[in-house]
Scaffold this active site. Structure first.
Site, PDB file in Angstrom:
ATOM      1  N   CYS A  81     -14.626 -22.005  27.853  1.00  0.00           N
ATOM      2  CA  CYS A  81     -13.268 -22.442  28.183  1.00  0.00           C
ATOM      3  C   CYS A  81     -12.861 -23.600  27.282  1.00  0.00           C
ATOM      4  O   CYS A  81     -13.605 -24.578  27.137  1.00  0.00           O
ATOM      5  CB  CYS A  81     -13.219 -22.848  29.647  1.00  0.00           C
ATOM      6  SG  CYS A  81     -11.639 -23.548  30.144  1.00  0.00           S
ATOM      7  N   GLU A  82     -11.696 -23.500  26.707  1.00  0.00           N
ATOM      8  CA  GLU A  82     -11.254 -24.528  25.768  1.00  0.00           C
ATOM      9  C   GLU A  82     -10.862 -25.835  26.461  1.00  0.00           C
ATOM     10  O   GLU A  82     -10.740 -26.872  25.806  1.00  0.00           O
ATOM     11  CB  GLU A  82     -10.072 -24.022  24.946  1.00  0.00           C
ATOM     12  CG  GLU A  82      -8.797 -23.796  25.728  1.00  0.00           C
ATOM     13  CD  GLU A  82      -7.674 -23.227  24.882  1.00  0.00           C
ATOM     14  OE1 GLU A  82      -6.509 -23.470  25.238  1.00  0.00           O
ATOM     15  OE2 GLU A  82      -7.949 -22.551  23.874  1.00  0.00           O
ATOM     16  N   HIS A  83     -10.675 -25.814  27.776  1.00  0.00           N
ATOM     17  CA  HIS A  83     -10.231 -27.019  28.473  1.00  0.00           C
ATOM     18  C   HIS A  83     -11.365 -28.020  28.700  1.00  0.00           C
ATOM     19  O   HIS A  83     -11.155 -29.232  28.588  1.00  0.00           O
ATOM     20  CB  HIS A  83      -9.605 -26.650  29.825  1.00  0.00           C
ATOM     21  CG  HIS A  83      -8.378 -25.814  29.682  1.00  0.00           C
ATOM     22  ND1 HIS A  83      -7.986 -24.872  30.623  1.00  0.00           N
ATOM     23  CD2 HIS A  83      -7.451 -25.750  28.692  1.00  0.00           C
ATOM     24  CE1 HIS A  83      -6.870 -24.283  30.227  1.00  0.00           C
ATOM     25  NE2 HIS A  83      -6.530 -24.803  29.061  1.00  0.00           N
ATOM     26  N   HIS A  84     -12.556 -27.519  29.038  1.00  0.00           N
ATOM     27  CA  HIS A  84     -13.679 -28.410  29.336  1.00  0.00           C
ATOM     28  C   HIS A  84     -14.930 -28.065  28.525  1.00  0.00           C
ATOM     29  O   HIS A  84     -15.970 -28.687  28.715  1.00  0.00           O
ATOM     30  CB  HIS A  84     -14.025 -28.351  30.830  1.00  0.00           C
ATOM     31  CG  HIS A  84     -12.912 -28.791  31.730  1.00  0.00           C
ATOM     32  ND1 HIS A  84     -12.034 -27.898  32.315  1.00  0.00           N
ATOM     33  CD2 HIS A  84     -12.510 -30.027  32.122  1.00  0.00           C
ATOM     34  CE1 HIS A  84     -11.156 -28.556  33.038  1.00  0.00           C
ATOM     35  NE2 HIS A  84     -11.416 -29.850  32.952  1.00  0.00           N
ATOM     36  N   GLN A 122      -9.174 -17.193  29.536  1.00  0.00           N
ATOM     37  CA  GLN A 122      -9.336 -15.784  29.873  1.00  0.00           C
ATOM     38  C   GLN A 122      -8.044 -15.005  29.693  1.00  0.00           C
ATOM     39  O   GLN A 122      -8.057 -13.864  29.211  1.00  0.00           O
ATOM     40  CB  GLN A 122      -9.836 -15.654  31.310  1.00  0.00           C
ATOM     41  CG  GLN A 122     -10.080 -14.215  31.751  1.00  0.00           C
ATOM     42  CD  GLN A 122     -10.705 -14.139  33.127  1.00  0.00           C
ATOM     43  OE1 GLN A 122     -11.396 -15.049  33.559  1.00  0.00           O
ATOM     44  NE2 GLN A 122     -10.452 -13.053  33.846  1.00  0.00           N
ATOM     45  N   HIS A 150     -15.963 -18.939  36.138  1.00  0.00           N
ATOM     46  CA  HIS A 150     -15.734 -20.039  35.207  1.00  0.00           C
ATOM     47  C   HIS A 150     -16.512 -21.280  35.606  1.00  0.00           C
ATOM     48  O   HIS A 150     -16.448 -21.716  36.766  1.00  0.00           O
ATOM     49  CB  HIS A 150     -14.240 -20.376  35.147  1.00  0.00           C
ATOM     50  CG  HIS A 150     -13.416 -19.326  34.472  1.00  0.00           C
ATOM     51  ND1 HIS A 150     -12.828 -19.530  33.239  1.00  0.00           N
ATOM     52  CD2 HIS A 150     -13.109 -18.059  34.827  1.00  0.00           C
ATOM     53  CE1 HIS A 150     -12.172 -18.437  32.879  1.00  0.00           C
ATOM     54  NE2 HIS A 150     -12.319 -17.530  33.825  1.00  0.00           N
ATOM     55  N   CYS A 152     -15.793 -24.274  34.799  1.00  0.00           N
ATOM     56  CA  CYS A 152     -14.885 -25.358  35.155  1.00  0.00           C
ATOM     57  C   CYS A 152     -14.415 -25.250  36.598  1.00  0.00           C
ATOM     58  O   CYS A 152     -13.958 -26.239  37.175  1.00  0.00           O
ATOM     59  CB  CYS A 152     -13.692 -25.402  34.202  1.00  0.00           C
ATOM     60  SG  CYS A 152     -12.731 -23.888  34.138  1.00  0.00           S
TER      61      CYS A 152
END
Length: 201
Positions: A81-84, A122, A150, A152
Site C-alpha cells: 500500500c502506497e499510504h503506509h 487496490q 490490508h 494498514c
C-alpha cells in the site's frame, strides 16, 4: 531492464529509520537489517517502470470456435500500500471476452505481478490490470475482481485483521450489470454475489 531500486540508498534510509525510532543500527541484532530490507524492497517494487503489456506480446489470433469467455480465478496477489508501505495480499480473478487474440494463461498472473510490484492502492491496481489487457489483447470486454486483506487495516488504526476489501474494474461488454452478474456467478463467494446484485465493496 535496469533494476528500479537503489539498494544502497534504501539501506542508508533504513539505518536512519532505525536510529529515529531509538534503536542502534550497529547492534549485532540490527547490523544486517538495512541490507535485508533493501533486498526485500528490490523484490516488492520490481514492477516500477516495467510495462505489463509486454507479457501479452505472444498473443495469438483466434477463430470463431474460441468460445465466449476466458477466466482465471484465484491468482495470488501481493502488493504494498502506497499510504503506509504496508503489504496487502489476496487474490485476483480475471475474465475477458476475446476479440481477435488470446494469450497463454500464464501471462495473466505475470501482468498482475508486474502491476502489483510497485506502491499501489487496490482500487487503481484493478483498473490498471483492465487497461493492460485492453491494450495488449483488444478484447471485447474485461472484468477484474480483487479480494485482499490490508496491513494498514489489520495491523494499525482500526486493527480489523479479518476485513477483506473487494474491488471491481471492467471495460467493454463486461461492464454491463448482466454480463458482470454472469461472471460473478463463476467466481462465486458471498462478496461476488453481493456485487452481482449491484452492491459495492
Amino acid at each position: 531492464m535496469a533494476e528500479p531500486v537503489d539498494r544502497a540508498r534504501i539501506a542508508a534510509a533504513v539505518r536512519e529509520l532505525l536510529s529515529a525510532i531509538g534503536s542502534d543500527p550497529d547492534s549485532a541484532e540490527l547490523a544486517s537489517t538495512p541490507a535485508r530490507v533493501a533486498d526485500a524492497y528490490a523484490e516488492f517494487f520490481a514492477g516500477v517502470g516495467d510495462d505489463p503489456v509486454r507479457h501479452l506480446a505472444d498473443a495469438v489470433p483466434v477463430g470463431d470456435d474460441t468460445g465466449e469467455l476466458v477466466m482465471l480465478r484465484d491468482i495470488e496477489l501481493r502488493s504494498v500500500c502506497e499510504h503506509h508501505l504496508l503489504p496487502f495480499r489476496g487474490v485476483a480473478h480475471i475474465a475477458y471476452r476475446p476479440g481477435r487474440r488470446i494469450v497463454g494463461l500464464s501471462a495473466l498472473p505475470k501482468v498482475v505481478d508486474t502491476l502489483a510490484a510497485r506502491p499501489q492502492v487496490q482500487e487503481r491496481l484493478g483498473q490498471q490490470i483492465v487497461d493492460a489487457l485492453d491494450a495488449g489483447l483488444a478484447p471485447e470486454g474485461v472484468l477484474v475482481v480483487l479480494e485482499a486483506s490490508h496491513g494498514c487495516v489489520a495491523d494499525r488504526g482500526v486493527r480489523q485483521a479479518g476485513a477483506v476489501t473487494v474491488t471491481v474494474a471492467s471495460s467493454g461488454t463486461l461492464s454491463s450489470p448482466e454480463a458482470r452478474g454472469e461472471v460473478m456467478a463463476f467466481i462465486g463467494g458471498a462478496s461476488a454475489r453481493a456485487l452481482a446484485d449491484g452492491g459495492a465493496a
